[in-house]
Write a protein that holds these residues in place. Structure first.
Motif, PDB file in Angstrom:
ATOM      1  N   TRP A   1      -9.070  -2.669  -7.324  1.00  0.00           N
ATOM      2  CA  TRP A   1      -9.172  -2.403  -6.128  1.00  0.00           C
ATOM      3  C   TRP A   1      -8.508  -0.870  -5.472  1.00  0.00           C
ATOM      4  CZ3 TRP A   1      -5.744  -2.588  -2.325  1.00  0.00           C
ATOM      5  CH2 TRP A   1      -4.740  -3.693  -2.220  1.00  0.00           C
ATOM      6  N   VAL A   2      -7.109  -0.994  -6.122  1.00  0.00           N
ATOM      7  CA  VAL A   2      -6.237  -0.003  -5.656  1.00  0.00           C
ATOM      8  C   VAL A   2      -6.749   1.400  -5.717  1.00  0.00           C
ATOM      9  CG1 VAL A   2      -4.069   0.894  -6.821  1.00  0.00           C
ATOM     10  CG2 VAL A   2      -3.984  -1.373  -5.697  1.00  0.00           C
TER      11      VAL A   2
ATOM     12  N   LEU B   1       2.523   9.319  -6.594  1.00  0.00           N
ATOM     13  CA  LEU B   1       3.101   7.933  -6.746  1.00  0.00           C
ATOM     14  C   LEU B   1       2.259   7.397  -8.212  1.00  0.00           C
ATOM     15  CD1 LEU B   1       2.962   6.526  -3.220  1.00  0.00           C
ATOM     16  CD2 LEU B   1       5.054   7.008  -4.481  1.00  0.00           C
ATOM     17  N   ALA B   2       2.974   6.823  -8.995  1.00  0.00           N
ATOM     18  CA  ALA B   2       2.453   6.482 -10.408  1.00  0.00           C
ATOM     19  C   ALA B   2       1.978   5.211 -10.238  1.00  0.00           C
ATOM     20  CB  ALA B   2       3.370   6.688 -11.412  1.00  0.00           C
ATOM     21  N   ILE B   3       0.752   4.901 -10.497  1.00  0.00           N
ATOM     22  CA  ILE B   3       0.103   3.618 -10.536  1.00  0.00           C
ATOM     23  C   ILE B   3       0.005   3.026 -11.725  1.00  0.00           C
ATOM     24  CG2 ILE B   3      -2.119   2.453  -9.503  1.00  0.00           C
ATOM     25  CD1 ILE B   3      -2.406   4.498  -7.377  1.00  0.00           C
ATOM     26  N   ASP B   4       0.247   1.925 -12.139  1.00  0.00           N
ATOM     27  CA  ASP B   4       0.032   1.362 -13.481  1.00  0.00           C
ATOM     28  C   ASP B   4      -1.183   0.895 -13.556  1.00  0.00           C
ATOM     29  OD1 ASP B   4       0.316  -0.136 -15.664  1.00  0.00           O
ATOM     30  OD2 ASP B   4       2.411  -0.846 -15.279  1.00  0.00           O
ATOM     31  N   LEU B   5      -1.988   1.590 -14.411  1.00  0.00           N
ATOM     32  CA  LEU B   5      -3.474   1.299 -14.324  1.00  0.00           C
ATOM     33  C   LEU B   5      -3.615  -0.436 -15.055  1.00  0.00           C
ATOM     34  CD1 LEU B   5      -5.238   4.575 -15.323  1.00  0.00           C
ATOM     35  CD2 LEU B   5      -4.806   3.560 -13.127  1.00  0.00           C
TER      36      LEU B   5
ATOM     37  N   LEU C   1       0.766  -1.134  -0.092  1.00  0.00           N
ATOM     38  CA  LEU C   1      -0.041   0.059  -0.080  1.00  0.00           C
ATOM     39  C   LEU C   1       0.701   1.369  -0.175  1.00  0.00           C
ATOM     40  CD1 LEU C   1      -3.186  -0.823   2.136  1.00  0.00           C
ATOM     41  CD2 LEU C   1      -2.739  -0.785  -0.278  1.00  0.00           C
ATOM     42  N   SER C   2       2.127   1.253   0.715  1.00  0.00           N
ATOM     43  CA  SER C   2       3.055   2.449   0.655  1.00  0.00           C
ATOM     44  C   SER C   2       3.319   2.749  -0.865  1.00  0.00           C
ATOM     45  CB  SER C   2       4.268   2.160   1.258  1.00  0.00           C
ATOM     46  OG  SER C   2       3.982   1.641   2.512  1.00  0.00           O
ATOM     47  N   ASP C   3       3.007   1.726  -1.656  1.00  0.00           N
ATOM     48  CA  ASP C   3       3.440   2.303  -3.320  1.00  0.00           C
ATOM     49  C   ASP C   3       2.435   2.834  -3.860  1.00  0.00           C
ATOM     50  OD1 ASP C   3       5.197  -0.856  -3.641  1.00  0.00           O
ATOM     51  OD2 ASP C   3       5.865   0.959  -2.867  1.00  0.00           O
TER      52      ASP C   3
END
Lengths: 203, 192
Positions: A117-118, A107-111, A75-77
């Motif tokens: 759920w992220v 923080l970049a989240i790779d979609l 979750l820290s990512d």
């Protein structure tokens, strides 16, 4: 104190000045107390409202929070705090820190590869962190204000119950004493005058 | 030859059913642990399956088989695989991930995100419900691709994918998830 007080006009004058100052200060402390009580009540209501929101959020999230235990997802990512923004301010003479906002790291989240759920988790965590931090700041603000409130109450009560009544009592005693002294002096003077007149008549 | 060996393997593996119930899980865990030769082995079920499958595959097949995971199965190397089922499922998963990506972009931009839009393969429920739908889509796809495959490499690949789908679902734990959430949302240092 009463034993040590000097029964003279200078003391009387000083006491009257003190009494005037006490009487002028009392409403200031009363007003300060009222203001602080009002602010503390408002903060307490805010905290109650936020605690309810925190509880509701926890309750709501329980229906889907199981996904957060998924292995391999840190979750820290997804969401991480950079810094808490707060501002110093004066509230009825007390310096407090007011919570303004929280800056979260970009923080970049790779979609494509991260689970669906992220997105909801990030929002839920962000909102809850803000609520909890706000509550904490408000609680600390209340602690500081309550210290000041206790002091204001002590001063108000001291003025009301001790200093003002004491000053009034001392003034009363000195006035009585000085009055007695004056009457005695007048009496003596009249007596002396009477004696002189009798002597004159006798002659 | 390989098929004969795989027939033995496939017939001895526990049946996999798309269910969350404890009994179903216990059965799968117990049988696969039996393969590992101990009741509570330190390794995971997928690792146990990989090791068992390795007895019946060539070196290069073992390498590819072990690489398969739900996290990376969409990648090009699997989409281009000579194993039909693997290639089919990898393409399906890539397409599914792409649809999900578009849905997430749309939600961020507030354009859509509820039932009835172009991405209506996912109904908008809570995040857990959505993940279960995704798992169901994946399960249904692999079942479809695995029709008429019983004892070949495609059947083995299908089995591994289904096992990974179930293990992902079974890993969702409400208590653990809430602990993680509570820890992540605890009060920050005053003045930080």
């Amino acid at each position: 104190m009463a034993d040590k007080i000097l029964m003279n006009k200078n003391t009387l004058a000083a006491l009257k000045v003190e009494l005037k100052e006490y009487r002028e200060s009392l409403p200031i402390f009363e007003m300060k107390e009222q203001q602080l009580v009002g602010i503390v009540r408002t903060l307490e209501k805010d905290i109650t409202r936020l605690d309810e929101a925190i509880f509701d959020a926890n309750k709501k999230i329980k229906s889907w929070v199981a996904v957060m235990s998924e292995q391999g997802i840190e979750l820290s990512d997804i969401v991480d705090v950079d810094q808490v923004i707060s501002e110093q301010k004066e509230v009825v003479g007390v310096t407090v820190r007011e919570f303004k906002s929280i800056e979260f790291k970009e923080l970049a989240i790779d979609l494509l590869t991260s689970p669906l759920w992220v997105d909801a988790a990030k929002e839920a965590i962000t909102d809850q962190v803000i609520r909890r931090t706000t509550v904490d700041y408000k609680k600390k603000e209340i602690a500081l204000l309550e210290e000041e409130l206790a002091e204001a109450r002590r001063m108000k009560n001291a003025l009301k119950e001790v200093f003002i009544p004491e000053a009034i009592e001392f003034i009363r005693k000195i006035e009585i004493y000085l009055g007695d002294v004056e009457r005695l002096a007048i009496g003596c003077a009249k007596l002396v005058k009477k004696k002189k007149m009798r002597k004159k008549q006798a002659v | 030859m390989i098929d004969d060996n795989l027939e033995y393997l496939m017939s001895s593996l526990p049946d996999l059913v798309f269910k969350y119930e404890g009994e179903e899980r216990k059965k799968v865990f117990a049988l696969l642990h039996h393969y590992a030769g101990e009741p509570n082995p330190p390794k995971g079920l997928v690792e146990i399956l990989d090791e068992e499958a390795a007895k019946f595959l060539t070196e290069s097949e073992i390498v590819l088989f072990k690489k398969i995971s739900l996290v990376n199965i969409y990648r090009e190397e699997f989409r281009n695989s000579k194993w039909n089922l693997l290639s089919q499922f990898a393409k399906f998963d890539f397409s599914l991930k792409e649809k999900i990506r578009q849905l997430r972009i749309a939600r961020k931009e507030n354009k859509s995100g509820s039932a009835g839009n172009e991405n209506d393969f996912i109904i908008s429920g809570n995040p857990l419900e959505e993940e279960l739908q995704i798992l169901q889509y994946q399960w249904d796809a692999v079942e479809e691709f695995a029709v008429n495959h019983f004892t070949d490499i495609d059947a083995l690949v299908a089995y591994k994918i289904k096992l990974m789908i179930l293990l992902r679902w079974w890993s969702f734990d409400a208590d653990q998830g809430f602990d993680i959430f509570s820890d992540k949302t605890k009060v920050l240092e005053y003045g930080r």
